[in-house]
Scaffold this motif. Structure first.
Motif, PDB file in Angstrom:
ATOM      1  N   VAL A 163       0.837  -1.206   0.000  1.00 39.15           N
ATOM      2  CA  VAL A 163       0.000   0.000   0.000  1.00 39.15           C
ATOM      3  C   VAL A 163       0.867   1.249   0.000  1.00 39.15           C
ATOM      4  O   VAL A 163       0.620   2.198  -0.756  1.00 39.15           O
ATOM      5  N   GLU A 164       1.906   1.260   0.825  1.00 37.98           N
ATOM      6  CA  GLU A 164       2.804   2.418   0.911  1.00 37.98           C
ATOM      7  C   GLU A 164       3.522   2.662  -0.417  1.00 37.98           C
ATOM      8  O   GLU A 164       3.627   3.796  -0.882  1.00 37.98           O
ATOM      9  N   LYS A 165       4.010   1.601  -1.046  1.00 41.62           N
ATOM     10  CA  LYS A 165       4.722   1.743  -2.323  1.00 41.62           C
ATOM     11  C   LYS A 165       3.777   2.180  -3.442  1.00 41.62           C
ATOM     12  O   LYS A 165       4.177   2.923  -4.336  1.00 41.62           O
ATOM     13  N   LYS A 166       2.516   1.740  -3.406  1.00 41.42           N
ATOM     14  CA  LYS A 166       1.544   2.173  -4.418  1.00 41.42           C
ATOM     15  C   LYS A 166       1.309   3.670  -4.327  1.00 41.42           C
ATOM     16  O   LYS A 166       1.147   4.345  -5.337  1.00 41.42           O
ATOM     17  N   LYS A 167       1.296   4.209  -3.101  1.00 49.40           N
ATOM     18  CA  LYS A 167       1.132   5.653  -2.911  1.00 49.40           C
ATOM     19  C   LYS A 167       2.289   6.419  -3.548  1.00 49.40           C
ATOM     20  O   LYS A 167       2.123   7.539  -4.001  1.00 49.40           O
ATOM     21  N   GLU A 168       3.474   5.792  -3.573  1.00 54.41           N
ATOM     22  CA  GLU A 168       4.663   6.407  -4.168  1.00 54.41           C
ATOM     23  C   GLU A 168       4.762   6.122  -5.669  1.00 54.41           C
ATOM     24  O   GLU A 168       5.715   6.535  -6.318  1.00 54.41           O
ATOM     25  N   GLY A 169       3.793   5.376  -6.203  1.00 58.54           N
ATOM     26  CA  GLY A 169       3.807   5.039  -7.622  1.00 58.54           C
ATOM     27  C   GLY A 169       4.764   3.909  -7.959  1.00 58.54           C
ATOM     28  O   GLY A 169       5.148   3.734  -9.112  1.00 58.54           O
ATOM     29  N   LYS A 170       5.143   3.133  -6.964  1.00 61.55           N
ATOM     30  CA  LYS A 170       6.080   2.029  -7.172  1.00 61.55           C
ATOM     31  C   LYS A 170       5.358   0.699  -7.009  1.00 61.55           C
ATOM     32  O   LYS A 170       4.316   0.614  -6.378  1.00 61.55           O
ATOM     33  N   GLU A 171       5.945  -0.333  -7.586  1.00 64.21           N
ATOM     34  CA  GLU A 171       5.371  -1.673  -7.525  1.00 64.21           C
ATOM     35  C   GLU A 171       6.257  -2.575  -6.671  1.00 64.21           C
ATOM     36  O   GLU A 171       7.479  -2.475  -6.716  1.00 64.21           O
ATOM     37  N   THR A 172       5.650  -3.449  -5.905  1.00 62.22           N
ATOM     38  CA  THR A 172       6.390  -4.413  -5.097  1.00 62.22           C
ATOM     39  C   THR A 172       6.467  -5.728  -5.863  1.00 62.22           C
ATOM     40  O   THR A 172       5.447  -6.279  -6.257  1.00 62.22           O
ATOM     41  N   VAL A 173       7.686  -6.210  -6.071  1.00 62.57           N
ATOM     42  CA  VAL A 173       7.890  -7.471  -6.778  1.00 62.57           C
ATOM     43  C   VAL A 173       8.523  -8.452  -5.795  1.00 62.57           C
ATOM     44  O   VAL A 173       9.547  -8.162  -5.180  1.00 62.57           O
ATOM     45  N   CYS A 174       7.876  -9.608  -5.635  1.00 67.02           N
ATOM     46  CA  CYS A 174       8.398 -10.603  -4.707  1.00 67.02           C
ATOM     47  C   CYS A 174       8.120 -12.003  -5.238  1.00 67.02           C
ATOM     48  O   CYS A 174       7.408 -12.179  -6.217  1.00 67.02           O
TER      49      CYS A 174
END
Length: 70
Positions: A8-19
């Motif tokens: 959620v935090e990374k989406k606010k920054e316009g970034k994607e989480t890859v795992c």
């Protein structure tokens, strides 16, 4: 959960989480232990029933970052 909060935090920054989801089997000591309330160490497949067999292996499930989460 920590992962959900991070996404959620990374989406606010316009970034994607890859795992990646990783599974691994490991051998454990054949042992039972009573903690005062419950006996641990028997086979439990998560269906609500614990078998009367002492576990010798465990399935480890973990989420691993493909990119740095810092």
């Amino acid at each position: 959960t920590a992962l959900k909060s991070h996404v959620v935090e990374k989406k606010k920054e316009g970034k994607e989480t890859v795992c990646s989801l990783m599974l691994d089997e490991m051998y454990i000591h054949k042992q039972t232990e009573f903690d005062g309330n419950q006996t641990h160490g028997y086979v439990d497949i998560g269906a609500g029933e614990i078998e009367n067999v002492v576990a010798t292996q465990a399935l480890v499930i973990m989420v691993v970052a493909i990119e740095s989460w810092k």
